[in-house]
Write a protein that holds these residues in place. Sequence first.
Motif, PDB file in Angstrom:
ATOM      1  N   CYS A 167     -86.640  -5.127 -52.732  1.00  0.00           N
ATOM      2  CA  CYS A 167     -85.182  -5.235 -52.763  1.00  0.00           C
ATOM      3  C   CYS A 167     -84.894  -6.535 -53.492  1.00  0.00           C
ATOM      4  O   CYS A 167     -85.047  -7.615 -52.922  1.00  0.00           O
ATOM      5  CB  CYS A 167     -84.621  -5.257 -51.343  1.00  0.00           C
ATOM      6  SG  CYS A 167     -82.845  -5.585 -51.236  1.00  0.00           S
ATOM      7  N   ALA A 168     -84.532  -6.441 -54.775  1.00  0.00           N
ATOM      8  CA  ALA A 168     -84.410  -7.627 -55.614  1.00  0.00           C
ATOM      9  C   ALA A 168     -83.013  -7.734 -56.207  1.00  0.00           C
ATOM     10  O   ALA A 168     -82.419  -6.737 -56.626  1.00  0.00           O
ATOM     11  CB  ALA A 168     -85.451  -7.592 -56.738  1.00  0.00           C
ATOM     12  N   GLY A 169     -82.515  -8.953 -56.256  1.00  0.00           N
ATOM     13  CA  GLY A 169     -81.213  -9.199 -56.855  1.00  0.00           C
ATOM     14  C   GLY A 169     -81.142 -10.586 -57.452  1.00  0.00           C
ATOM     15  O   GLY A 169     -81.709 -11.539 -56.902  1.00  0.00           O
ATOM     16  N   THR A 170     -80.461 -10.700 -58.584  1.00  0.00           N
ATOM     17  CA  THR A 170     -80.318 -11.962 -59.303  1.00  0.00           C
ATOM     18  C   THR A 170     -78.867 -12.414 -59.279  1.00  0.00           C
ATOM     19  O   THR A 170     -77.949 -11.593 -59.385  1.00  0.00           O
ATOM     20  CB  THR A 170     -80.778 -11.796 -60.765  1.00  0.00           C
ATOM     21  OG1 THR A 170     -82.143 -11.368 -60.783  1.00  0.00           O
ATOM     22  CG2 THR A 170     -80.639 -13.088 -61.544  1.00  0.00           C
ATOM     23  N   ILE A 171     -78.655 -13.721 -59.139  1.00  0.00           N
ATOM     24  CA  ILE A 171     -77.314 -14.286 -59.175  1.00  0.00           C
ATOM     25  C   ILE A 171     -77.031 -14.821 -60.578  1.00  0.00           C
ATOM     26  O   ILE A 171     -77.764 -15.661 -61.105  1.00  0.00           O
ATOM     27  CB  ILE A 171     -77.155 -15.419 -58.143  1.00  0.00           C
ATOM     28  CG1 ILE A 171     -77.249 -14.849 -56.729  1.00  0.00           C
ATOM     29  CG2 ILE A 171     -75.827 -16.147 -58.334  1.00  0.00           C
ATOM     30  CD1 ILE A 171     -76.145 -13.868 -56.349  1.00  0.00           C
ATOM     31  N   GLY A 222     -90.674 -28.431 -57.405  1.00  0.00           N
ATOM     32  CA  GLY A 222     -89.260 -28.754 -57.326  1.00  0.00           C
ATOM     33  C   GLY A 222     -88.690 -28.540 -55.938  1.00  0.00           C
ATOM     34  O   GLY A 222     -89.378 -28.091 -55.009  1.00  0.00           O
ATOM     35  N   GLU A 223     -87.417 -28.852 -55.788  1.00  0.00           N
ATOM     36  CA  GLU A 223     -86.686 -28.646 -54.539  1.00  0.00           C
ATOM     37  C   GLU A 223     -85.295 -28.121 -54.869  1.00  0.00           C
ATOM     38  O   GLU A 223     -84.765 -28.413 -55.945  1.00  0.00           O
ATOM     39  CB  GLU A 223     -86.561 -29.958 -53.748  1.00  0.00           C
ATOM     40  CG  GLU A 223     -87.869 -30.584 -53.315  1.00  0.00           C
ATOM     41  CD  GLU A 223     -87.648 -31.849 -52.517  1.00  0.00           C
ATOM     42  OE1 GLU A 223     -86.467 -32.237 -52.337  1.00  0.00           O
ATOM     43  OE2 GLU A 223     -88.636 -32.471 -52.082  1.00  0.00           O
ATOM     44  N   GLN A 224     -84.732 -27.372 -53.960  1.00  0.00           N
ATOM     45  CA  GLN A 224     -83.351 -26.961 -54.140  1.00  0.00           C
ATOM     46  C   GLN A 224     -82.753 -26.505 -52.822  1.00  0.00           C
ATOM     47  O   GLN A 224     -83.464 -26.205 -51.858  1.00  0.00           O
ATOM     48  CB  GLN A 224     -83.223 -25.860 -55.185  1.00  0.00           C
ATOM     49  CG  GLN A 224     -83.713 -24.479 -54.763  1.00  0.00           C
ATOM     50  CD  GLN A 224     -83.495 -23.459 -55.868  1.00  0.00           C
ATOM     51  OE1 GLN A 224     -83.998 -23.602 -56.980  1.00  0.00           O
ATOM     52  NE2 GLN A 224     -82.712 -22.409 -55.567  1.00  0.00           N
ATOM     53  N   LYS A 225     -81.426 -26.480 -52.817  1.00  0.00           N
ATOM     54  CA  LYS A 225     -80.661 -25.982 -51.680  1.00  0.00           C
ATOM     55  C   LYS A 225     -79.848 -24.769 -52.147  1.00  0.00           C
ATOM     56  O   LYS A 225     -79.157 -24.838 -53.148  1.00  0.00           O
ATOM     57  CB  LYS A 225     -79.714 -27.059 -51.155  1.00  0.00           C
ATOM     58  CG  LYS A 225     -80.408 -28.340 -50.695  1.00  0.00           C
ATOM     59  CD  LYS A 225     -79.397 -29.407 -50.340  1.00  0.00           C
ATOM     60  CE  LYS A 225     -80.077 -30.712 -49.944  1.00  0.00           C
ATOM     61  NZ  LYS A 225     -79.096 -31.785 -49.655  1.00  0.00           N
ATOM     62  N   PHE A 226     -79.961 -23.671 -51.444  1.00  0.00           N
ATOM     63  CA  PHE A 226     -79.234 -22.442 -51.727  1.00  0.00           C
ATOM     64  C   PHE A 226     -79.654 -21.833 -53.071  1.00  0.00           C
ATOM     65  O   PHE A 226     -80.560 -22.340 -53.743  1.00  0.00           O
ATOM     66  CB  PHE A 226     -77.716 -22.667 -51.627  1.00  0.00           C
ATOM     67  CG  PHE A 226     -77.315 -23.076 -50.235  1.00  0.00           C
ATOM     68  CD1 PHE A 226     -77.246 -22.144 -49.218  1.00  0.00           C
ATOM     69  CD2 PHE A 226     -77.050 -24.409 -49.923  1.00  0.00           C
ATOM     70  CE1 PHE A 226     -76.906 -22.512 -47.921  1.00  0.00           C
ATOM     71  CE2 PHE A 226     -76.716 -24.789 -48.630  1.00  0.00           C
ATOM     72  CZ  PHE A 226     -76.642 -23.839 -47.631  1.00  0.00           C
ATOM     73  N   VAL A 227     -79.028 -20.730 -53.453  1.00  0.00           N
ATOM     74  CA  VAL A 227     -79.429 -19.948 -54.615  1.00  0.00           C
ATOM     75  C   VAL A 227     -78.686 -20.448 -55.845  1.00  0.00           C
ATOM     76  O   VAL A 227     -77.454 -20.539 -55.843  1.00  0.00           O
ATOM     77  CB  VAL A 227     -79.147 -18.446 -54.391  1.00  0.00           C
ATOM     78  CG1 VAL A 227     -79.583 -17.640 -55.611  1.00  0.00           C
ATOM     79  CG2 VAL A 227     -79.864 -17.940 -53.136  1.00  0.00           C
ATOM     80  N   GLN A 228     -79.453 -20.746 -56.901  1.00  0.00           N
ATOM     81  CA  GLN A 228     -78.867 -21.237 -58.140  1.00  0.00           C
ATOM     82  C   GLN A 228     -78.673 -20.080 -59.126  1.00  0.00           C
ATOM     83  O   GLN A 228     -79.284 -19.010 -58.995  1.00  0.00           O
ATOM     84  CB  GLN A 228     -79.783 -22.296 -58.760  1.00  0.00           C
ATOM     85  CG  GLN A 228     -80.123 -23.446 -57.826  1.00  0.00           C
ATOM     86  CD  GLN A 228     -78.892 -24.183 -57.343  1.00  0.00           C
ATOM     87  OE1 GLN A 228     -78.024 -24.536 -58.141  1.00  0.00           O
ATOM     88  NE2 GLN A 228     -78.816 -24.417 -56.044  1.00  0.00           N
ATOM     89  N   ASP A 229     -77.819 -20.291 -60.143  1.00  0.00           N
ATOM     90  CA  ASP A 229     -77.634 -19.285 -61.184  1.00  0.00           C
ATOM     91  C   ASP A 229     -78.977 -18.972 -61.837  1.00  0.00           C
ATOM     92  O   ASP A 229     -79.749 -19.882 -62.177  1.00  0.00           O
ATOM     93  CB  ASP A 229     -76.657 -19.785 -62.246  1.00  0.00           C
ATOM     94  CG  ASP A 229     -75.228 -19.892 -61.732  1.00  0.00           C
ATOM     95  OD1 ASP A 229     -74.951 -19.333 -60.656  1.00  0.00           O
ATOM     96  OD2 ASP A 229     -74.399 -20.524 -62.422  1.00  0.00           O
ATOM     97  N   GLY A 230     -79.259 -17.705 -62.003  1.00  0.00           N
ATOM     98  CA  GLY A 230     -80.522 -17.263 -62.592  1.00  0.00           C
ATOM     99  C   GLY A 230     -81.626 -17.029 -61.594  1.00  0.00           C
ATOM    100  O   GLY A 230     -82.667 -16.467 -61.938  1.00  0.00           O
TER     101      GLY A 230
END
Length: 439
Positions: free
Chosen positions: A428-432, A398-406
């Motif tokens: 150092c982990a974090g979820t949006i 796949g492809e994407q731009k910027f951070v998506q939900d999840g």
Amino acid sequence: MRMAKMPTTKSWVAIPPSSHFSLANIPFGIISSAKDATRRPAIAIGEHVLDLAAFAQSGGFQKLPSFQYTATIVFTSSTLNSFAALGRPTHRTVRQYLQDVLSENTPYPEVLKDNSPLRDVALIPQAEVQNHLPLSIGDYTDFFAGRNHAFNVGTLFRGPQNALNPNYNHLPVAYHGRASSVVVSGIALHRPWGQVLLDPTADPKTPSFVPARRIDMELEMGMFVTKENTLGHPVPVGKAEDHIFGYVLMNDWSARDIQTWEYVPLGPFNAKNFGTTISPWVVLADALEPFRTEGLDNPNELQSYLRESRKENQYDIKLEVDLKTSDGDVTTITRTSSRNLLWSWPQMIAHHTAGGCNLRIGDLFGTGTISGSDPGTYGSILEQTKAGKQSIKLSGGGEQKFVQDGDTIIIRGVAGEIGSDLVGFGECAGTILPAIQYS
């Protein structure tokens, strides 16, 4: 450059060769567990933690009598601030003592190695504990010391000739961040709302109040202050090392579309203050001494208060970033080194206090985004996608731009090589999470 490879030092605690938490490290943090919900100090060793509250209360520091009573006080605190306040000489002594206690040929086997009751209580598998913020943070300042990042981003918006502002090579640029929204690794953050210019070409320019569409990560290192200076009294650059407690990994989350609209003329605000993620284990300053190296060259003659006598003023820490999508696809999007910094921690401290600003124990500094000069080494998605003009290729196709939900951003950092004692930070982990809906 100083060689980072060191001989392996064995512990009687089983430590996998790939562990970031070798006997040469001994990082400090704050834990709780299902059996004891009290937040208390600990160190990481291999795949275990040593509960310092239980260790101290059961006489674990008996062979360090000068510290034994102090340990029962500072290691029952819910933060590391009291321990940090004791200063680097004490940190050095305590770390060395714990290394001796945990070494294979410990001179003190009766303290822990052969003391089954204490070992069973104080030595806990990491999988059984929860990590918390290591220190209570009073103030947070984020610098802009990664010159490659500054140049890359400046080029995107102003072209290569004007990429760096005239002041950049003369002083460590920074902004004051928000300490209250600094969270420890594993804490999820909601996508923020803010004013965004949905159509930059429109006239007049009218913003919309919407959830941010361009959530970015920023690969950074963080540093905690261990020693205060008096208001009005700057810290000389040659004495600034005494003010450093230790280091963490940092992700200074950024909402780029909110930032674009709001940052003129005073700089970052809501685009940054919705959250900053740090790793849970503080690697003490002394643990990184074998990994000193030279950073980026500064072409300018610096003001005297910023001149350092030591050229090896950075550390060679290997840094990498994974993007994990909500469906479990994991792509390594960045590999770089912390040596890609123009300004050192002592220079940041010297400049921060140059006007008399007083630092406090537990204050947090960030380096700003750390990037190399080539694709694959960029520390932000903004650079990787050329401000959203191209996509990141994911390992699953796949492809994407910027951070998506999840999506989860995972930063790792480690100094040394497999086969030697690694000194690392873990993750150092974090979820949006999706934006909270306004009622």
